[in-house]
Design a protein around this motif. Structure first.
Motif, PDB file in Angstrom:
ATOM      1  N   PHE A 123     -76.858   6.340-113.718  1.00  0.00           N
ATOM      2  CA  PHE A 123     -76.993   7.977-113.579  1.00  0.00           C
ATOM      3  C   PHE A 123     -76.008   8.057-113.874  1.00  0.00           C
ATOM      4  O   PHE A 123     -74.871   8.173-115.063  1.00  0.00           O
ATOM      5  CB  PHE A 123     -76.879   8.146-111.946  1.00  0.00           C
ATOM      6  N   GLU A 124     -76.080  10.475-114.323  1.00  0.00           N
ATOM      7  CA  GLU A 124     -75.244  10.455-114.715  1.00  0.00           C
ATOM      8  C   GLU A 124     -74.601  11.689-113.744  1.00  0.00           C
ATOM      9  O   GLU A 124     -75.833  11.873-112.896  1.00  0.00           O
ATOM     10  CB  GLU A 124     -75.965  11.818-115.963  1.00  0.00           C
ATOM     11  N   TRP A 125     -74.035  11.667-113.586  1.00  0.00           N
ATOM     12  CA  TRP A 125     -73.507  12.383-112.855  1.00  0.00           C
ATOM     13  C   TRP A 125     -72.598  13.915-113.603  1.00  0.00           C
ATOM     14  O   TRP A 125     -72.146  14.171-114.310  1.00  0.00           O
ATOM     15  CB  TRP A 125     -71.526  11.481-112.308  1.00  0.00           C
ATOM     16  N   HIS A 126     -72.700  14.949-112.656  1.00  0.00           N
ATOM     17  CA  HIS A 126     -72.805  16.588-113.573  1.00  0.00           C
ATOM     18  C   HIS A 126     -72.089  17.430-112.139  1.00  0.00           C
ATOM     19  O   HIS A 126     -72.357  16.789-110.831  1.00  0.00           O
ATOM     20  CB  HIS A 126     -73.521  17.057-113.777  1.00  0.00           C
ATOM     21  N   GLU A 127     -70.376  17.103-111.933  1.00  0.00           N
ATOM     22  CA  GLU A 127     -69.783  17.515-111.761  1.00  0.00           C
ATOM     23  C   GLU A 127     -70.213  19.955-111.375  1.00  0.00           C
ATOM     24  O   GLU A 127     -70.042  20.147-112.461  1.00  0.00           O
ATOM     25  CB  GLU A 127     -68.196  17.707-111.962  1.00  0.00           C
ATOM     26  N   VAL A 128     -70.478  19.898-110.679  1.00  0.00           N
ATOM     27  CA  VAL A 128     -70.592  21.730-109.975  1.00  0.00           C
ATOM     28  C   VAL A 128     -70.129  22.257-109.823  1.00  0.00           C
ATOM     29  O   VAL A 128     -68.838  21.743-108.639  1.00  0.00           O
ATOM     30  CB  VAL A 128     -71.561  22.071-108.522  1.00  0.00           C
ATOM     31  N   MET A 174     -83.265   8.665-116.800  1.00  0.00           N
ATOM     32  CA  MET A 174     -81.848   8.637-115.943  1.00  0.00           C
ATOM     33  C   MET A 174     -82.143   9.328-115.236  1.00  0.00           C
ATOM     34  O   MET A 174     -82.146  10.289-115.246  1.00  0.00           O
ATOM     35  CB  MET A 174     -80.854   8.360-117.037  1.00  0.00           C
ATOM     36  N   LEU A 175     -81.351   9.228-114.683  1.00  0.00           N
ATOM     37  CA  LEU A 175     -81.572  10.069-112.897  1.00  0.00           C
ATOM     38  C   LEU A 175     -79.667  10.595-113.260  1.00  0.00           C
ATOM     39  O   LEU A 175     -78.968   9.496-113.691  1.00  0.00           O
ATOM     40  CB  LEU A 175     -81.042   9.016-111.454  1.00  0.00           C
ATOM     41  N   LYS A 176     -80.078  12.277-112.693  1.00  0.00           N
ATOM     42  CA  LYS A 176     -78.814  12.826-112.879  1.00  0.00           C
ATOM     43  C   LYS A 176     -78.539  13.149-111.829  1.00  0.00           C
ATOM     44  O   LYS A 176     -79.482  14.181-110.688  1.00  0.00           O
ATOM     45  CB  LYS A 176     -79.199  13.719-113.642  1.00  0.00           C
ATOM     46  N   ALA A 177     -77.200  13.615-111.186  1.00  0.00           N
ATOM     47  CA  ALA A 177     -76.443  14.079-109.788  1.00  0.00           C
ATOM     48  C   ALA A 177     -76.267  15.037-110.232  1.00  0.00           C
ATOM     49  O   ALA A 177     -74.834  14.892-111.056  1.00  0.00           O
ATOM     50  CB  ALA A 177     -76.678  12.415-109.330  1.00  0.00           C
ATOM     51  N   PHE A 178     -76.269  15.790-110.027  1.00  0.00           N
ATOM     52  CA  PHE A 178     -75.120  16.992-109.636  1.00  0.00           C
ATOM     53  C   PHE A 178     -74.733  17.472-107.967  1.00  0.00           C
ATOM     54  O   PHE A 178     -75.020  17.354-106.811  1.00  0.00           O
ATOM     55  CB  PHE A 178     -75.969  18.591-109.476  1.00  0.00           C
ATOM     56  N   GLY A 179     -73.626  17.754-108.057  1.00  0.00           N
ATOM     57  CA  GLY A 179     -72.777  18.016-107.110  1.00  0.00           C
ATOM     58  C   GLY A 179     -70.790  18.049-106.674  1.00  0.00           C
ATOM     59  O   GLY A 179     -70.848  17.947-108.038  1.00  0.00           O
ATOM     60  N   MET A 180     -70.049  17.611-106.183  1.00  0.00           N
ATOM     61  CA  MET A 180     -69.316  17.432-105.784  1.00  0.00           C
ATOM     62  C   MET A 180     -67.928  16.257-105.617  1.00  0.00           C
ATOM     63  O   MET A 180     -68.588  16.076-104.260  1.00  0.00           O
ATOM     64  CB  MET A 180     -68.364  19.019-105.843  1.00  0.00           C
ATOM     65  N   SER A 181     -67.192  15.924-106.533  1.00  0.00           N
ATOM     66  CA  SER A 181     -66.602  15.067-106.242  1.00  0.00           C
ATOM     67  C   SER A 181     -65.802  14.907-104.901  1.00  0.00           C
ATOM     68  O   SER A 181     -65.588  13.553-103.824  1.00  0.00           O
ATOM     69  CB  SER A 181     -65.638  14.374-107.001  1.00  0.00           C
ATOM     70  N   LEU A 182     -65.038  15.902-104.349  1.00  0.00           N
ATOM     71  CA  LEU A 182     -64.434  16.046-103.051  1.00  0.00           C
ATOM     72  C   LEU A 182     -65.201  16.521-101.981  1.00  0.00           C
ATOM     73  O   LEU A 182     -65.312  15.903-100.800  1.00  0.00           O
ATOM     74  CB  LEU A 182     -64.060  17.369-103.052  1.00  0.00           C
ATOM     75  N   SER A 183     -67.025  16.222-102.403  1.00  0.00           N
ATOM     76  CA  SER A 183     -67.758  16.471-101.099  1.00  0.00           C
ATOM     77  C   SER A 183     -68.807  15.395-100.678  1.00  0.00           C
ATOM     78  O   SER A 183     -68.994  14.621-101.100  1.00  0.00           O
ATOM     79  CB  SER A 183     -69.050  17.521-101.445  1.00  0.00           C
ATOM     80  N   GLY A 184     -68.381  14.974 -98.721  1.00  0.00           N
ATOM     81  CA  GLY A 184     -68.698  14.025 -97.922  1.00  0.00           C
ATOM     82  C   GLY A 184     -70.369  13.866 -98.900  1.00  0.00           C
ATOM     83  O   GLY A 184     -70.672  12.892 -99.220  1.00  0.00           O
ATOM     84  N   ASN A 185     -71.082  14.826 -98.642  1.00  0.00           N
ATOM     85  CA  ASN A 185     -72.552  14.599 -98.945  1.00  0.00           C
ATOM     86  C   ASN A 185     -72.724  14.096-100.159  1.00  0.00           C
ATOM     87  O   ASN A 185     -73.552  13.577-100.124  1.00  0.00           O
ATOM     88  CB  ASN A 185     -72.901  15.968 -98.432  1.00  0.00           C
ATOM     89  N   CYS A 186     -72.184  14.517-101.319  1.00  0.00           N
ATOM     90  CA  CYS A 186     -71.999  14.056-102.493  1.00  0.00           C
ATOM     91  C   CYS A 186     -71.751  12.841-102.632  1.00  0.00           C
ATOM     92  O   CYS A 186     -72.094  11.921-103.276  1.00  0.00           O
ATOM     93  CB  CYS A 186     -71.265  15.269-103.505  1.00  0.00           C
ATOM     94  N   TYR A 187     -70.739  11.992-102.030  1.00  0.00           N
ATOM     95  CA  TYR A 187     -69.772  11.558-102.191  1.00  0.00           C
ATOM     96  C   TYR A 187     -71.410  10.224-102.154  1.00  0.00           C
ATOM     97  O   TYR A 187     -71.375   8.959-102.001  1.00  0.00           O
ATOM     98  CB  TYR A 187     -68.879  10.916-101.551  1.00  0.00           C
ATOM     99  N   LYS A 188     -71.434  10.084-100.232  1.00  0.00           N
ATOM    100  CA  LYS A 188     -73.314   9.905-100.263  1.00  0.00           C
ATOM    101  C   LYS A 188     -74.082   9.256-101.294  1.00  0.00           C
ATOM    102  O   LYS A 188     -74.667   8.114-101.005  1.00  0.00           O
ATOM    103  CB  LYS A 188     -73.898  10.266 -99.163  1.00  0.00           C
ATOM    104  N   VAL A 189     -74.204   9.744-102.000  1.00  0.00           N
ATOM    105  CA  VAL A 189     -75.833  10.212-103.391  1.00  0.00           C
ATOM    106  C   VAL A 189     -75.063   8.638-104.095  1.00  0.00           C
ATOM    107  O   VAL A 189     -75.508   7.684-105.008  1.00  0.00           O
ATOM    108  CB  VAL A 189     -75.978  11.273-103.762  1.00  0.00           C
ATOM    109  N   LYS A 190     -73.512   9.706-104.418  1.00  0.00           N
ATOM    110  CA  LYS A 190     -73.383   8.633-105.195  1.00  0.00           C
ATOM    111  C   LYS A 190     -72.938   6.778-105.372  1.00  0.00           C
ATOM    112  O   LYS A 190     -72.779   5.941-106.191  1.00  0.00           O
ATOM    113  CB  LYS A 190     -71.086   9.348-105.825  1.00  0.00           C
TER     114      LYS A 190
END
Length: 198
Positions: free
Chosen positions: A27-32, A1-17
């Motif tokens: 996918f699994e979301w991991h908040e940084v 399974m894909l894992k995404a690492f990011g911050m929910s307030l970030s637009g760059n991370c939102y693109k990926v999600k």
């Protein structure tokens, strides 16, 4: 399974999600936790030595940073990427525009106002970002006045890339009142199947 690492307030991370969700990829979301420097810790730097989010973990040994590179990887061979050579280049054109002309102004203005609390020490920088943000929006408005989406009049990762921070532009003091084509496009993007809010 894909894992995404990011911050929910970030637009760059939102693109990926958003892309992962619309493509129905598990996918699994991991908040940084950037405020406590998690992105500077050895475990994160092993994934991205540049210490920036987002990062997509593809397998145990493979990590892909940079939001638009992740979008390209996810969209390859899907409906979010046109098939024609020219159309694919046009997708990349708008994604380069987003990272070079759009994001450095609109995203930074949003950060200064919404996340940093608009400190007086950054007011001059903010005003410069607002001017640059309007310049980028002018380019988008002109294009969207004649096009439904950014490439071939069909929804693609070019739209995802530009939507992320455009729909939050007012957080940085950049009004969309004088951009009817952009506002209509934002509604079209938000009406796409499996759209999720930031």
């Amino acid at each position: 399974m894909l894992k995404a690492f990011g911050m929910s307030l970030s637009g760059n991370c939102y693109k990926v999600k958003l892309a992962l969700t619309q493509l129905e990829l598990p996918f699994e979301w991991h908040e940084v936790d950037l405020r406590h420097g998690e992105h500077k810790q050895p475990a994160f730097l092993r994934m991205n030595p540049n210490g920036q989010i987002p990062v997509l973990q593809i397998d145990e040994q493979t990590f892909l940073p940079e939001s638009n590179a992740i979008l390209y990887y996810l969209a390859h061979g899907t409906d979010l990427m046109p098939q024609g050579k020219l159309e694919q280049a046009q997708v990349m054109q708008w994604m380069f525009f987003e990272q070079y002309c759009h994001e450095p102004n609109i995203a930074v203005a949003r950060f200064i106002v919404k996340l940093a609390g608009r400190p007086a020490s950054r007011e001059q920088e903010l005003q410069k970002c607002i001017v640059g943000g309007y310049k980028a929006l002018d380019v988008m408005e002109q294009h969207l006045g004649k096009n439904v989406f950014f490439v071939s009049n069909r929804y693609s990762i070019a739209d995802i890339a530009l939507y992320a921070y455009t729909h939050k532009a007012e957080d940085g003091g950049i009004s969309l009142d004088n951009y009817p084509a952009i506002r209509a496009w934002l509604q079209r993007v938000a009406s796409q199947d499996r759209h999720i809010a930031m």
